[in-house]
Design a protein around this motif. Structure first.
Motif, PDB file in Angstrom:
ATOM      1  N   LYS A 125       0.772  -1.183  -0.013  1.00 38.55           N
ATOM      2  CA  LYS A 125       0.193  -0.026  -0.170  1.00 38.55           C
ATOM      3  C   LYS A 125       0.811   1.236  -0.029  1.00 38.55           C
ATOM      4  O   LYS A 125       0.515   2.218  -0.662  1.00 38.55           O
ATOM      5  N   SER A 128       2.352   1.628  -3.223  1.00 38.00           N
ATOM      6  CA  SER A 128       1.551   1.869  -4.468  1.00 38.00           C
ATOM      7  C   SER A 128       1.305   3.546  -4.455  1.00 38.00           C
ATOM      8  O   SER A 128       0.999   4.228  -5.445  1.00 38.00           O
ATOM      9  N   TYR A 139       0.875   4.522 -13.611  1.00 35.76           N
ATOM     10  CA  TYR A 139       0.390   3.621 -12.646  1.00 35.76           C
ATOM     11  C   TYR A 139      -0.848   2.938 -12.843  1.00 35.76           C
ATOM     12  O   TYR A 139      -1.856   3.546 -13.422  1.00 35.76           O
ATOM     13  N   GLU A 140      -0.853   1.746 -12.390  1.00 33.20           N
ATOM     14  CA  GLU A 140      -2.276   0.995 -12.996  1.00 33.20           C
ATOM     15  C   GLU A 140      -2.540   0.175 -11.465  1.00 33.20           C
ATOM     16  O   GLU A 140      -1.620  -0.151 -10.744  1.00 33.20           O
ATOM     17  N   PRO A 141      -3.606   0.587 -11.010  1.00 33.67           N
ATOM     18  CA  PRO A 141      -4.244   0.399  -9.683  1.00 33.67           C
ATOM     19  C   PRO A 141      -4.069  -1.132  -9.326  1.00 33.67           C
ATOM     20  O   PRO A 141      -3.550  -1.622  -8.037  1.00 33.67           O
ATOM     21  N   ASN A 142      -4.281  -2.200 -10.174  1.00 32.58           N
ATOM     22  CA  ASN A 142      -4.117  -3.498  -9.638  1.00 32.58           C
ATOM     23  C   ASN A 142      -3.025  -4.411 -10.237  1.00 32.58           C
ATOM     24  O   ASN A 142      -2.875  -5.277 -10.522  1.00 32.58           O
ATOM     25  N   VAL A 143      -1.756  -3.529 -10.330  1.00 32.39           N
ATOM     26  CA  VAL A 143      -0.365  -3.989 -11.207  1.00 32.39           C
ATOM     27  C   VAL A 143       0.025  -4.804 -10.331  1.00 32.39           C
ATOM     28  O   VAL A 143       0.715  -5.786 -10.737  1.00 32.39           O
ATOM     29  N   ASP A 145      -1.196  -7.322  -8.232  1.00 32.72           N
ATOM     30  CA  ASP A 145      -1.895  -8.360  -8.488  1.00 32.72           C
ATOM     31  C   ASP A 145      -1.967  -9.017  -9.871  1.00 32.72           C
ATOM     32  O   ASP A 145      -1.849 -10.277 -10.124  1.00 32.72           O
ATOM     33  N   GLU A 146      -1.581  -8.155 -10.974  1.00 36.70           N
ATOM     34  CA  GLU A 146      -1.559  -8.516 -12.373  1.00 36.70           C
ATOM     35  C   GLU A 146      -0.319  -9.264 -12.429  1.00 36.70           C
ATOM     36  O   GLU A 146      -0.213 -10.288 -13.242  1.00 36.70           O
ATOM     37  N   GLU A 154      -2.258 -17.052  -7.909  1.00 33.58           N
ATOM     38  CA  GLU A 154      -3.526 -16.592  -7.847  1.00 33.58           C
ATOM     39  C   GLU A 154      -3.980 -16.373  -6.495  1.00 33.58           C
ATOM     40  O   GLU A 154      -5.325 -16.288  -6.011  1.00 33.58           O
ATOM     41  N   HIS A 156      -3.682 -13.607  -4.579  1.00 34.11           N
ATOM     42  CA  HIS A 156      -4.167 -11.911  -4.533  1.00 34.11           C
ATOM     43  C   HIS A 156      -3.576 -11.681  -3.336  1.00 34.11           C
ATOM     44  O   HIS A 156      -4.326 -10.562  -2.546  1.00 34.11           O
ATOM     45  N   ARG A 176       4.404  -2.613 -15.000  1.00 36.39           N
ATOM     46  CA  ARG A 176       4.312  -4.114 -14.851  1.00 36.39           C
ATOM     47  C   ARG A 176       5.555  -4.781 -15.038  1.00 36.39           C
ATOM     48  O   ARG A 176       5.921  -5.418 -14.243  1.00 36.39           O
TER      49      ARG A 176
END
Length: 335
Positions: A125, A128, A139-143, A145-146, A154, A156, A176
């Protein structure tokens, strides 16, 4: 007639000589122009878009005040074709650059290199928040997790799975990809540490090693203390004692933590409160450094079960509760 012919030949030779001298002077002038310093006293970013021609680049440099004569620059490129190749990208124009060195920088695609430091001891956090303000990178919010999913994870649960280090990137490169490098580096270092770990550790997986390393990371900023901190936790795990470490309480409190831990906080049963739960926390609580990982894999050979802060960043270690209480009275209760 003969004298006239000789005169014409002499005149022609003189014209050719003057022309040659003029051409040589122009050639030398252009070469000297290439050695002229760029007209800036501070570093300047120069964005060269894809498809830019040399003519357009010359005009761009003149419009930015970096050179004084775009036409002269185009003539220079004719006699030095090596500087005329245009490669798109973001370049750093330095006050020490000459016209030649800047154009060669662009021709060789020596783009500006940025650095990004993922600091150890911070959470995903916190990272981020930092990554939302990184220059020239989207910036990618779910990067996080991706990246996990791309590597077959998997869960998360990204906490602690990315290696804290300083990484380099160029403008427009993928966040990424940078984090994928960080993820793979953590897996590599964790595997090396797990494979070379001490034989009698009360841990059953690399992930448990990672969890413990994250707790060690948060407990001390003193490098020499990490193996001792690790030993305390290992000894407590062997005896079935709770770890009772404040950073796990803080992590479990989340945004409710405002700088202090109360007795009520210590009594609250969260999945991370090691005053209430037995064993390790369900996930890491931060990104451990390599030193913390190695300390978890190779704890000091001591019998310590307790430690307390001296309030200067260091700790007092004890074998017994009686010794520990004396240290607490001295350093925490001021008795």
């Amino acid at each position: 007639m003969k004298k006239v012919a000789i005169g014409l030949i002499a005149s022609s030779l003189m014209v050719l000589l003057l022309a040659a001298m003029g051409a040589y002077w122009a050639y030398q002038t252009l070469l000297e122009y290439g050695q002229s310093p760029i007209e800036t006293s501070t570093p300047v970013e120069l964005q060269v878009e894809r498809g830019t021609s040399f003519y357009e680049l010359a005009k761009q440099l003149q419009s930015k005040g970096l050179i004084d004569n775009a036409q002269k620059l185009r003539w220079l490129a004719r006699i030095k074709p090596s500087i005329a190749h245009i490669r798109s990208g973001l370049y750093q124009v330095e006050p020490s650059d000459t016209i030649d060195s800047l154009l060669l920088k662009i021709a060789k695609n020596q783009e500006k290199v940025f650095t990004l430091t993922l600091v150890d001891g911070l959470t995903v956090k916190e990272w981020s928040t930092q990554l939302q303000n990184v220059p020239h990178m989207t910036y990618e919010p779910n990067v996080f997790d991706e990246v996990l999913l791309a590597n077959g994870d998997e869960s998360h649960l990204p906490e602690g799975k990315f290696f804290p280090d300083t990484y380099q990137y160029r403008a427009g490169e993928s966040l990424r990809e940078l984090l994928n490098t960080s993820y793979l580096k953590m897996q590599q270092e964790l595997t090396l540490a797990w494979d070379s770990r001490d034989a009698d550790l009360p841990l059953t997986s690399k992930y448990q090693l990672l969890i413990l390393a994250s707790i060690i990371e948060k407990e001390t900023a003193q490098p020499q203390e990490r193996p001792q901190i690790a030993a305390v936790f290992m000894n407590r795990l062997r005896k079935g004692m709770r770890l009772q470490t404040d950073p796990t309480v803080i992590y479990g409190m989340g945004e409710r933590y405002k700088g202090n831990i109360t007795r009520k906080d210590l009594r609250e049963k969260t999945p991370f409160n090691t005053y209430r739960i037995k064993g390790l926390t369900p996930t890491p609580i931060a990104a451990p450094s390599l030193a913390a990982i190695q300390a978890a894999a190779h704890p000091a050979a001591v019998n310590y079960l307790y430690f307390v802060s001296r309030n200067d960043g260091s700790h007092v270690f004890s074998n017994t509760l009686k010794e520990h209480n004396r240290a607490v009275n001295k350093y925490q209760r001021n008795r």
